[in-house]
Write a protein that holds these residues in place. Sequence first.
Motif, PDB file in Angstrom:
ATOM      1  N   SER A   1      -0.208   5.535  -3.662  1.00 16.95           N
ATOM      2  CA  SER A   1      -0.422   4.624  -2.543  1.00 16.95           C
ATOM      3  C   SER A   1      -1.783   3.956  -2.730  1.00 16.95           C
TER       4      SER A   1
ATOM      5  N   THR B   1       0.808  -1.215   0.000  1.00 21.79           N
ATOM      6  CA  THR B   1       0.000   0.000   0.000  1.00 21.79           C
ATOM      7  C   THR B   1       0.845   1.272   0.000  1.00 21.79           C
ATOM      8  N   PHE B   2       2.077   1.171   0.494  1.00 19.79           N
ATOM      9  CA  PHE B   2       2.965   2.325   0.663  1.00 19.79           C
ATOM     10  C   PHE B   2       2.350   3.398   1.556  1.00 19.79           C
ATOM     11  N   THR B   3       1.512   2.946   2.463  1.00 23.67           N
ATOM     12  CA  THR B   3       1.059   3.779   3.565  1.00 23.67           C
ATOM     13  C   THR B   3       1.918   3.425   4.775  1.00 23.67           C
TER      14      THR B   3
ATOM     15  N   ARG C   1       9.163   3.167  -2.719  1.00 23.60           N
ATOM     16  CA  ARG C   1       8.465   4.397  -2.336  1.00 23.60           C
ATOM     17  C   ARG C   1       8.878   5.536  -3.268  1.00 23.60           C
TER      18      ARG C   1
ATOM     19  N   THR D   1       6.661   5.491  -6.325  1.00 26.51           N
ATOM     20  CA  THR D   1       5.221   5.508  -6.054  1.00 26.51           C
ATOM     21  C   THR D   1       4.865   6.784  -5.287  1.00 26.51           C
ATOM     22  N   VAL D   2       4.760   6.676  -3.973  1.00 22.66           N
ATOM     23  CA  VAL D   2       4.231   7.785  -3.173  1.00 22.66           C
ATOM     24  C   VAL D   2       5.118   9.028  -3.225  1.00 22.66           C
TER      25      VAL D   2
ATOM     26  N   THR E   1       0.275  -3.362  -6.475  1.00 21.72           N
ATOM     27  CA  THR E   1       0.832  -2.071  -6.050  1.00 21.72           C
ATOM     28  C   THR E   1       0.088  -0.941  -6.740  1.00 21.72           C
TER      29      THR E   1
END
Length: 409
Positions: A366, A17-19, A349, A352-353, A66
């Motif tokens: 995310s 989730t990249f949270t 990361r 992505t985010v 993802t």
Amino acid sequence: MSKPHWDLLLIHATLATFTDGAPCGLLSDAALACADGRIAWIGPMAELPADARAEHVEDAGGRLLTPGLIDCHTHLVFGGDRAHEFDLRLNGAGYEEIARAGGGIVSSVRATRAADEDALFAQSLPRARALLADGVTTLEIKSGYGLALDTERRMLRVARRISRELGISVRTSFLGLHALPPEYKDRRDDYVALVCDDMLPALAAEGLVDAVDAFCEGIGFSHAETQRLFERAKQLGLPVKLHAEQLSDLGGAALVAAFDGLSADHLEYLGDDGVAAMAKAGTVAVLLPGAFYALRETKLPPLAALREHGVPIAIATDCNPGTSPLLSLRLAANMACTLFRLTPEEALRGVTVNAARALGLPDRGSLAVGQRADLVLWNASQPAELCYWIGGNLVRQMWLGGEAIVPVP
């Protein structure tokens, strides 16, 4: 209470989730639902509402899901190539030597100016397709190989056409201060004035500019010239970013941070003052390992300082004809791990985010309720595999705004 009814439901997935939380925000045996192009529900399979329904249901079989990858720094639209310069560098010529001899950026300017819009689109589209096939759903494309109003406009129009053709999100950056065009070699001030007072306002008025960039370097443009451009961008309400500290430290990172810039990119020669300024402003550090590799550089970006100050780190391909002819964002992530010693989580990361943050796009990067449903299902079971495999196609399926791409890239 009405039963959940979604457009898409993915079940039995391993979600990165990249949270916050577990490394990469990992959720095992989880589900994700989409409605109206956004993520509508996410959680463990055990918590999935028993009465939930969806138009399309796909069993991920434990595979990794993802957010779509984000390439936040490219020069993807250009004419011709510079394969001969690759040969020159291997025979001992340096980057600055090639540039001062009429090669480098100016060589690409000649080829780009010679191509009409359709030809430029035809040359550039396959490069965008290659990035899409590698899992990229949002892409930044810079101008800067035109260095004249008509050609810069042509490049930015092609970038918009690529977005419409492929359905991916494309953010454009106006890079008029990329190199001094030959016809202005004895009129430097006139060219800077042209970029700031004529080109940028005209292109912004046409809706072709999402951000403003410059090459602040000894062989590019000075701190003062860059500041003049940034002041004009601010007047027009446009965010700024900067090629900074690639070959020397001219204080570019601190300058872009002073304008609350989105990102400072390259950064091999970034000093402590620049790191501190970026941290204070929240400016993202975009690292470009493809250029570091192609130029056989040895000066590493100051990773320890960036980590210590909490500067967000993004990774991008820097896809360009001269110093980073790289068409795989996953390979860029692998290079960031092997060359810069990032961890796989930091690198992922970074594509992505943090890459979303470098483009000023908080609605992606995310997996969380409300985010854009740009998704990639991989032939992989854990996030590190996306950095581990060198090359190859790992994409199993992709969704742009919740709509499946058919055929799969």
